[in-house]
Scaffold this motif. Structure first.
Motif, PDB file in Angstrom:
ATOM      1  N   GLN A  33       0.827  -1.206   0.000  1.00  0.00           N
ATOM      2  CA  GLN A  33       0.000   0.000   0.000  1.00  0.00           C
ATOM      3  C   GLN A  33       0.860   1.253   0.000  1.00  0.00           C
ATOM      4  O   GLN A  33       0.553   2.231  -0.685  1.00  0.00           O
ATOM      5  CB  GLN A  33      -0.935   0.002   1.213  1.00  0.00           C
ATOM      6  CG  GLN A  33      -2.089  -0.976   1.119  1.00  0.00           C
ATOM      7  CD  GLN A  33      -2.927  -0.990   2.376  1.00  0.00           C
ATOM      8  OE1 GLN A  33      -2.395  -1.027   3.493  1.00  0.00           O
ATOM      9  NE2 GLN A  33      -4.237  -0.956   2.214  1.00  0.00           N
ATOM     10  N   VAL A  34       1.935   1.225   0.767  1.00  0.00           N
ATOM     11  CA  VAL A  34       2.848   2.374   0.821  1.00  0.00           C
ATOM     12  C   VAL A  34       3.439   2.644  -0.559  1.00  0.00           C
ATOM     13  O   VAL A  34       3.506   3.798  -1.014  1.00  0.00           O
ATOM     14  CB  VAL A  34       3.965   2.124   1.857  1.00  0.00           C
ATOM     15  CG1 VAL A  34       5.075   3.153   1.719  1.00  0.00           C
ATOM     16  CG2 VAL A  34       3.395   2.147   3.270  1.00  0.00           C
ATOM     17  N   LYS A  35       3.844   1.588  -1.244  1.00  0.00           N
ATOM     18  CA  LYS A  35       4.396   1.752  -2.598  1.00  0.00           C
ATOM     19  C   LYS A  35       3.347   2.294  -3.557  1.00  0.00           C
ATOM     20  O   LYS A  35       3.640   3.130  -4.420  1.00  0.00           O
ATOM     21  CB  LYS A  35       4.933   0.414  -3.097  1.00  0.00           C
ATOM     22  CG  LYS A  35       6.164  -0.068  -2.355  1.00  0.00           C
ATOM     23  CD  LYS A  35       6.573  -1.460  -2.819  1.00  0.00           C
ATOM     24  CE  LYS A  35       7.747  -1.991  -2.005  1.00  0.00           C
ATOM     25  NZ  LYS A  35       8.097  -3.392  -2.386  1.00  0.00           N
ATOM     26  N   ASP A  36       2.109   1.833  -3.394  1.00  0.00           N
ATOM     27  CA  ASP A  36       1.016   2.310  -4.236  1.00  0.00           C
ATOM     28  C   ASP A  36       0.763   3.796  -3.999  1.00  0.00           C
ATOM     29  O   ASP A  36       0.569   4.576  -4.945  1.00  0.00           O
ATOM     30  CB  ASP A  36      -0.248   1.491  -3.943  1.00  0.00           C
ATOM     31  CG  ASP A  36      -1.389   1.802  -4.895  1.00  0.00           C
ATOM     32  OD1 ASP A  36      -1.126   2.331  -5.999  1.00  0.00           O
ATOM     33  OD2 ASP A  36      -2.556   1.519  -4.540  1.00  0.00           O
ATOM     34  N   VAL A  37       0.759   4.199  -2.727  1.00  0.00           N
ATOM     35  CA  VAL A  37       0.576   5.611  -2.399  1.00  0.00           C
ATOM     36  C   VAL A  37       1.669   6.450  -3.053  1.00  0.00           C
ATOM     37  O   VAL A  37       1.395   7.481  -3.684  1.00  0.00           O
ATOM     38  CB  VAL A  37       0.578   5.832  -0.863  1.00  0.00           C
ATOM     39  CG1 VAL A  37       0.633   7.322  -0.544  1.00  0.00           C
ATOM     40  CG2 VAL A  37      -0.653   5.198  -0.232  1.00  0.00           C
ATOM     41  N   LYS A  38       2.906   6.021  -2.912  1.00  0.00           N
ATOM     42  CA  LYS A  38       4.038   6.764  -3.486  1.00  0.00           C
ATOM     43  C   LYS A  38       3.906   6.879  -5.004  1.00  0.00           C
ATOM     44  O   LYS A  38       4.144   7.948  -5.582  1.00  0.00           O
ATOM     45  CB  LYS A  38       5.348   6.066  -3.117  1.00  0.00           C
ATOM     46  CG  LYS A  38       6.624   6.773  -3.603  1.00  0.00           C
ATOM     47  CD  LYS A  38       6.836   8.074  -2.867  1.00  0.00           C
ATOM     48  CE  LYS A  38       8.287   8.554  -2.936  1.00  0.00           C
ATOM     49  NZ  LYS A  38       8.760   8.788  -4.306  1.00  0.00           N
ATOM     50  N   MET A  39       3.525   5.794  -5.649  1.00  0.00           N
ATOM     51  CA  MET A  39       3.378   5.804  -7.097  1.00  0.00           C
ATOM     52  C   MET A  39       2.305   6.808  -7.530  1.00  0.00           C
ATOM     53  O   MET A  39       2.498   7.586  -8.468  1.00  0.00           O
ATOM     54  CB  MET A  39       3.002   4.412  -7.603  1.00  0.00           C
ATOM     55  CG  MET A  39       2.805   4.314  -9.108  1.00  0.00           C
ATOM     56  SD  MET A  39       2.187   2.699  -9.617  1.00  0.00           S
ATOM     57  CE  MET A  39       0.502   2.781  -8.955  1.00  0.00           C
ATOM     58  N   ARG A  40       1.169   6.823  -6.799  1.00  0.00           N
ATOM     59  CA  ARG A  40       0.079   7.741  -7.143  1.00  0.00           C
ATOM     60  C   ARG A  40       0.471   9.197  -6.881  1.00  0.00           C
ATOM     61  O   ARG A  40       0.133  10.086  -7.661  1.00  0.00           O
ATOM     62  CB  ARG A  40      -1.180   7.379  -6.367  1.00  0.00           C
ATOM     63  CG  ARG A  40      -1.743   6.013  -6.713  1.00  0.00           C
ATOM     64  CD  ARG A  40      -3.062   5.779  -6.022  1.00  0.00           C
ATOM     65  NE  ARG A  40      -3.463   4.382  -6.075  1.00  0.00           N
ATOM     66  CZ  ARG A  40      -4.726   3.979  -6.125  1.00  0.00           C
ATOM     67  NH1 ARG A  40      -5.704   4.862  -6.138  1.00  0.00           N
ATOM     68  NH2 ARG A  40      -5.015   2.694  -6.152  1.00  0.00           N
ATOM     69  N   LEU A  41       1.170   9.428  -5.781  1.00  0.00           N
ATOM     70  CA  LEU A  41       1.628  10.787  -5.487  1.00  0.00           C
ATOM     71  C   LEU A  41       2.596  11.269  -6.566  1.00  0.00           C
ATOM     72  O   LEU A  41       2.477  12.392  -7.065  1.00  0.00           O
ATOM     73  CB  LEU A  41       2.314  10.838  -4.125  1.00  0.00           C
ATOM     74  CG  LEU A  41       1.452  10.583  -2.882  1.00  0.00           C
ATOM     75  CD1 LEU A  41       2.306  10.721  -1.619  1.00  0.00           C
ATOM     76  CD2 LEU A  41       0.274  11.529  -2.806  1.00  0.00           C
ATOM     77  N   ASP A  42       3.543  10.431  -6.920  1.00  0.00           N
ATOM     78  CA  ASP A  42       4.529  10.805  -7.929  1.00  0.00           C
ATOM     79  C   ASP A  42       3.863  11.119  -9.265  1.00  0.00           C
ATOM     80  O   ASP A  42       4.247  12.073  -9.961  1.00  0.00           O
ATOM     81  CB  ASP A  42       5.556   9.691  -8.113  1.00  0.00           C
ATOM     82  CG  ASP A  42       6.515   9.561  -6.937  1.00  0.00           C
ATOM     83  OD1 ASP A  42       6.545  10.486  -6.090  1.00  0.00           O
ATOM     84  OD2 ASP A  42       7.222   8.541  -6.863  1.00  0.00           O
TER      85      ASP A  42
END
Length: 275
Positions: free
Chosen positions: A47-56
């Motif tokens: 989930q953390v990686k998904d959040v980072k990807m969406r933010l980026d």
């Protein structure tokens, strides 16, 4: 240059909705506290990686990890809480922010904060020691019911820890709710420790949170002083607004926009640029 950020989880539990509203308001940072109804410390690695990807993908950065560290009772187990703290540190590094928002422990109901002063200081110094080691900066938020609710006790904490890795997240509304006038009484005591600002306003008589400039939080005075001292840091929107009059976790997109518009108007009146 002042930078606007905010607790976007007040917009919606859905991350994409949060990012849509931030984009509409021209805000390119958020204070990461929760997504998908899950506290930031409880998000899985995926989930953390998904959040980072969406933010980026949307060009949004994290201004601070809005952690609940220190928001346990002072009599609760501390060792297990340190595991949560380590998670907060790893998230701060992953999202490339130096800041982690923390508290100074809830005082048992009906008991005086001074009774627990030594235990609070012991725990806070340990958190600061680890922060120094890990090269992160802890932002103490003044809030009712914790040890550091009044400016005097915030000053005690900040002076006792005496570290550039332990700073103050100045929250005017939270001071108002503790019957402390932010600029008249609190600011002079903690001025030299302020590295971050939470934008909330409130009414002294009732404690009700209102848009910036509509309460007793002395927001215009605060921004005027910040302009004079050439403050270059974050103003973090934490609206806590509700059409029903009682905040229940989500201000919603429309009220987040109201909060955003209110602080932008004060910035305009004070002649302060932001991004």
């Amino acid at each position: 240059m002042i930078m606007l950020t905010g607790f976007a989880d007040e917009i919606s539990p859905d991350l994409d909705t949060q990012l849509d509203i931030l984009a509409q308001e021209g805000i390119s940072y958020l204070e990461l506290r929760s997504v998908w109804k899950t506290n930031v410390l409880k998000l899985s690695d995926d989930q953390v990686k998904d959040v980072k990807m969406r933010l980026d993908s949307r060009g949004i950065k994290v201004s601070s990890i809005g952690s609940p560290i220190g928001k346990i009772k002072i009599i609760d187990d501390f060792e297990s809480h340190l595991l949560d703290f380590q998670r907060a540190i790893s998230l701060a590094k992953f999202f490339e922010t130096p800041y982690i928002r923390i508290f100074s422990f809830l005082i048992p109901e009906g008991e005086g904060p001074d009774r627990y002063k030594e235990e609070v200081l012991l725990r806070m110094k340990e958190l600061v020691r680890i922060a120094e080691q890990e090269q992160v900066i802890l932002l103490h938020e003044n809030e009712k019911h914790i040890y550091g609710d009044t400016a005097e006790r915030c000053q005690v904490l900040l002076e006792a820890c005496g570290s550039s890795h332990f700073r103050c997240a100045f929250d005017p509304a939270n001071y108002i709710q503790c019957q402390v006038r932010p600029m008249t009484e609190a600011y002079p005591l903690v001025e030299s420790y302020i590295s971050y600002i939470h934008i909330k306003d409130a009414l002294l008589e009732t404690g009700k949170v209102v848009p910036a400039g509509e309460g007793d939080g002395q927001l215009a005075e605060l921004l005027s002083v910040l302009k004079e001292r050439k403050y270059e840091g974050f103003l973090s929107l934490e609206p806590h607004l509700s059409a029903a009059g009682k905040f229940e976790g989500y201000s919603g997109g429309d009220l987040f926009k109201v909060a955003s518009g209110a602080i932008k108007e004060i910035l305009r009146q004070e002649g302060i640029d932001w991004k």
